[in-house]
Design a protein around this motif. Sequence first.
Motif, PDB file in Angstrom:
ATOM      1  N   ASP A 194     -43.238 -20.282  -5.540  1.00  0.00           N
ATOM      2  CA  ASP A 194     -43.935 -19.021  -5.267  1.00  0.00           C
ATOM      3  C   ASP A 194     -44.304 -18.235  -6.523  1.00  0.00           C
ATOM      4  N   ASN A 195     -44.049 -18.823  -7.692  1.00  0.00           N
ATOM      5  CA  ASN A 195     -44.416 -18.191  -8.958  1.00  0.00           C
ATOM      6  C   ASN A 195     -43.711 -16.850  -9.185  1.00  0.00           C
ATOM      7  N   ILE A 196     -42.511 -16.684  -8.612  1.00  0.00           N
ATOM      8  CA  ILE A 196     -41.703 -15.488  -8.860  1.00  0.00           C
ATOM      9  C   ILE A 196     -41.171 -15.556 -10.292  1.00  0.00           C
ATOM     10  N   ASP A 197     -41.088 -14.399 -10.954  1.00  0.00           N
ATOM     11  CA  ASP A 197     -40.657 -14.378 -12.359  1.00  0.00           C
ATOM     12  C   ASP A 197     -39.144 -14.475 -12.537  1.00  0.00           C
ATOM     13  N   LYS A 226     -35.143  -3.005  -5.580  1.00  0.00           N
ATOM     14  CA  LYS A 226     -34.605  -3.581  -4.357  1.00  0.00           C
ATOM     15  C   LYS A 226     -33.410  -4.501  -4.647  1.00  0.00           C
ATOM     16  N   LYS A 262     -40.900 -15.095 -19.677  1.00  0.00           N
ATOM     17  CA  LYS A 262     -40.527 -13.755 -19.242  1.00  0.00           C
ATOM     18  C   LYS A 262     -39.210 -13.323 -19.893  1.00  0.00           C
ATOM     19  N   LYS A 277     -42.392  -4.723 -14.780  1.00  0.00           N
ATOM     20  CA  LYS A 277     -43.011  -5.038 -13.486  1.00  0.00           C
ATOM     21  C   LYS A 277     -43.064  -6.545 -13.186  1.00  0.00           C
ATOM     22  N   PHE A 278     -41.966  -7.219 -13.507  1.00  0.00           N
ATOM     23  CA  PHE A 278     -41.852  -8.634 -13.145  1.00  0.00           C
ATOM     24  C   PHE A 278     -41.693  -8.742 -11.623  1.00  0.00           C
ATOM     25  N   SER A 279     -42.180  -9.819 -11.076  1.00  0.00           N
ATOM     26  CA  SER A 279     -41.876 -10.104  -9.675  1.00  0.00           C
ATOM     27  C   SER A 279     -40.446 -10.648  -9.614  1.00  0.00           C
ATOM     28  N   TYR A 280     -39.709 -10.226  -8.591  1.00  0.00           N
ATOM     29  CA  TYR A 280     -38.320 -10.663  -8.498  1.00  0.00           C
ATOM     30  C   TYR A 280     -37.900 -10.759  -7.036  1.00  0.00           C
ATOM     31  N   ILE A 281     -36.835 -11.501  -6.833  1.00  0.00           N
ATOM     32  CA  ILE A 281     -36.292 -11.693  -5.490  1.00  0.00           C
ATOM     33  C   ILE A 281     -34.805 -11.993  -5.619  1.00  0.00           C
TER      34      ILE A 281
END
Length: 230
Positions: free
Chosen positions: A107-110, A148, A162, A187-191
């Motif tokens: 999903d190209n999450i950072d 989050k 990154k 503002k990296f994408s993260y999960i």
Amino acid sequence: MNQSIKVIIPAYNEQDSIANVINDIPLIVNEIIVISNNSTDATEKNAKNAGATVLKEPRKGYGYACLKGMEYIASLKEKPNIVVFLDGDYSDYPEQLTELVTPIINDNIDFVIGSRVKELREQGAMTPQQIFGNWLATFLMTLFFGAKFTDLGPFRAIKYDKLLALNMEDKTYGWTVEMQLKALKQKFSYIEIPMKYRNRIGVSKVSGTVKGSIFAGIKILTWIFKYSFK
């Protein structure tokens, strides 16, 4: 797409657990790098025998050890796509590394954190001060940054480019929260991925002592307030 993955494991006197950690890491990993953080037992020997690259960092501190691992990776001709950080005490389940890196690959999450959720956590695996510290730190990150995050879990994966962009600097207890704060700022994408968590082998060098808990708490709060007023 083939991904090159390297694992960094800081370890201070983890002779009884380090081989278990290394042996349970999935074969998708290209190299396992154990940084002996001034160990005085058989940690280095056992890690080497289990197939890891072993480095020495005499300056005590979790961040010092992680930075030594990053320095080693930077010296390599072939750089990885993903770097995973994992503790050497066998409290995490290394075989879950595949789950940890999947959001990055698919999903190209950072940035992905293994969250030590209560329902998957062995009783006693986290001390009351760890649980409270995690709650307070993540609550403040939500309050100040709209984050989050629910955990400062040390089992984490990040794209190598990154990681470099974060310009990590903390030498001791603030490493995990520094990474999360800087990822938020950039503002990296993260999960987060829920992870199993068990009682570690041996005694914790941080949460197992009053002094360690206090210093870790101070360092974490210092980072949060530093970034809150930037």
